[in-house]
Motif scaffolding. Sequence first.
Motif, PDB file in Angstrom:
ATOM      1  N   ARG A 158     -39.669  72.230  10.609  1.00 55.76           N
ATOM      2  CA  ARG A 158     -38.693  71.517  11.441  1.00 55.76           C
ATOM      3  C   ARG A 158     -38.673  70.021  11.076  1.00 55.76           C
ATOM      4  O   ARG A 158     -37.623  69.394  11.041  1.00 55.76           O
ATOM      5  N   MET A 159     -39.845  69.469  10.772  1.00 52.29           N
ATOM      6  CA  MET A 159     -39.890  68.051  10.386  1.00 52.29           C
ATOM      7  C   MET A 159     -39.082  67.817   9.106  1.00 52.29           C
ATOM      8  O   MET A 159     -38.338  66.834   8.991  1.00 52.29           O
ATOM      9  N   ALA A 160     -39.230  68.730   8.141  1.00 58.69           N
ATOM     10  CA  ALA A 160     -38.502  68.556   6.868  1.00 58.69           C
ATOM     11  C   ALA A 160     -37.000  68.534   7.134  1.00 58.69           C
ATOM     12  O   ALA A 160     -36.266  67.683   6.602  1.00 58.69           O
ATOM     13  N   GLU A 161     -36.539  69.456   7.982  1.00 57.43           N
ATOM     14  CA  GLU A 161     -35.103  69.479   8.272  1.00 57.43           C
ATOM     15  C   GLU A 161     -34.689  68.236   9.072  1.00 57.43           C
ATOM     16  O   GLU A 161     -33.648  67.633   8.828  1.00 57.43           O
ATOM     17  N   PHE A 162     -35.523  67.848  10.013  1.00 59.32           N
ATOM     18  CA  PHE A 162     -35.259  66.675  10.862  1.00 59.32           C
ATOM     19  C   PHE A 162     -35.056  65.429   9.992  1.00 59.32           C
ATOM     20  O   PHE A 162     -34.071  64.691  10.139  1.00 59.32           O
TER      21      PHE A 162
END
Length: 445
Positions: A158-162
Amino acid sequence: MSGGIHTAFDLSFTHTEGRWARPGSWIGRDFPDVRMFQEIAVTAERAGVDLLFFGDGSGIPDTWRGSIAPAVEWGIQWPRHDMSPIVAAMAGVTSEIGFGLTYSSTFMHPFYVARLLNSLDHVTSGRIAFNVVASTRSADAANYGFDELMAHDERYERMAEFIGVCRALWRSVEPDAILRDRATGRFADPSKVHPIDHRGRYFSVKGPLSAVPSPQIEPVLVQAGGSPAGIRTSAAFVELAFGFGGSVAAQQRYRTALDEALTAAGRDPARVGILWATQVIVAPTAESAAARRRDILSFWDEEAVGAHLSHNAGFDFSGLPREFRLGDLAERIRAAQATPGGLVGMLVDTYGEDHRISRADFFEHGWRHATGLDHTLCGTAESVADALEENFAATGARGGYMFSSPLATPSGLADVAELLLPELRRRGALAPRSAGSTLRERLCV
Ligand SMILES: Cc1cc2nc3c(=O)[nH]c(=O)nc-3n(C[C@H](O)[C@H](O)[C@H](O)COP(=O)(O)O)c2cc1C
């Protein structure tokens, strides 16, 4: 990354864990009085500090015995405000020092965070860094609608997409899109303002960002996740990493793992520094430093230690048996989707997974860990500077130190500004002041 040591002050816990009451704390100023922070900012800038950092967590520690009572009673990691307005106020009384803010990619929405940080980068004239965290604490998760913490590695997905969404938004308005042509009244060129049309696993964001591009375009991106997933994720974007100081072997492992991940991501490890979080007590004499160190334990209560440790591990230590194997505890923590770093990680590192430890011994270590006394550099400016120079050389000589103090604020950090930093500067150990006008130019080149 320019040679020499860069420095930051960690202002995450200026008032918690009893600091508000200790000798040397402000009289007549109480958290969150904005003047406290403006005074620290002026002192730190005068001493040549590069960055003021605010960590964040939004939940009141409640893992220990499932209750917020001990954290509330003893002021353990609470209260914590959103520090973005405080940063704006600090920017008004300074001109060079940078500001690091923390937001969680697990709980926040990237459109909101991208827009907020763009505005702050304007307000500070390009002095913002963004510490993006995956969040390890169930107390935080409970405030954002989660019954349990999202699985560890999924938090990093989720962090990578964020971050991908934030970066696309920060670039969605080209810098020369803004015309402000008074003769024609045209404000901007629509051909240079682009929707991002993001549809991903976690977020759908149309964009573009409804903002004028900021001086740095995007804030300096910081990440601190030390697990394989954390390091892999951060390698794609991190410009400055945070690591835990204190154990040279663990620091070297982290530096090596980050360098390998950066290389695998096609990036140059020489350009990414690590600021090592380092707690210090500096005093005019070794004796007075030792006396200040001794005083700290008296400000901690047993329940406060339990609340602190359990919150940080994301695991309730109140039910530990009289004796247990360290590896079994680390496994239970992993199974709870918490992070097996911190105290348990440190004990496993030191004694090995098979070591059996009594509950009493665990809390004896816990007491020193919660207060930070098991990893605090304590001494005169000369002896602490010696230790830092040696540590810097042994850990890759890229980055520097983020100082925190277990003593009262402002006196603990004022000692660093007034005693330690002049000593490091006298030795030529600090990174030279760069002429650049943005934080990125000062900290990351
Ligand atoms: C200097 C430093 C500052 C950190 N600040 C925060 C913070 O403000 N909020 C937070 O939730 N986690 C913070 N962390 C924790 C990291 O973001 C990360 O969650 C932790 O190191 C565990 O990583 P892992 O799950 O990849 O092992 C910080 C870590 C370090 C070393």
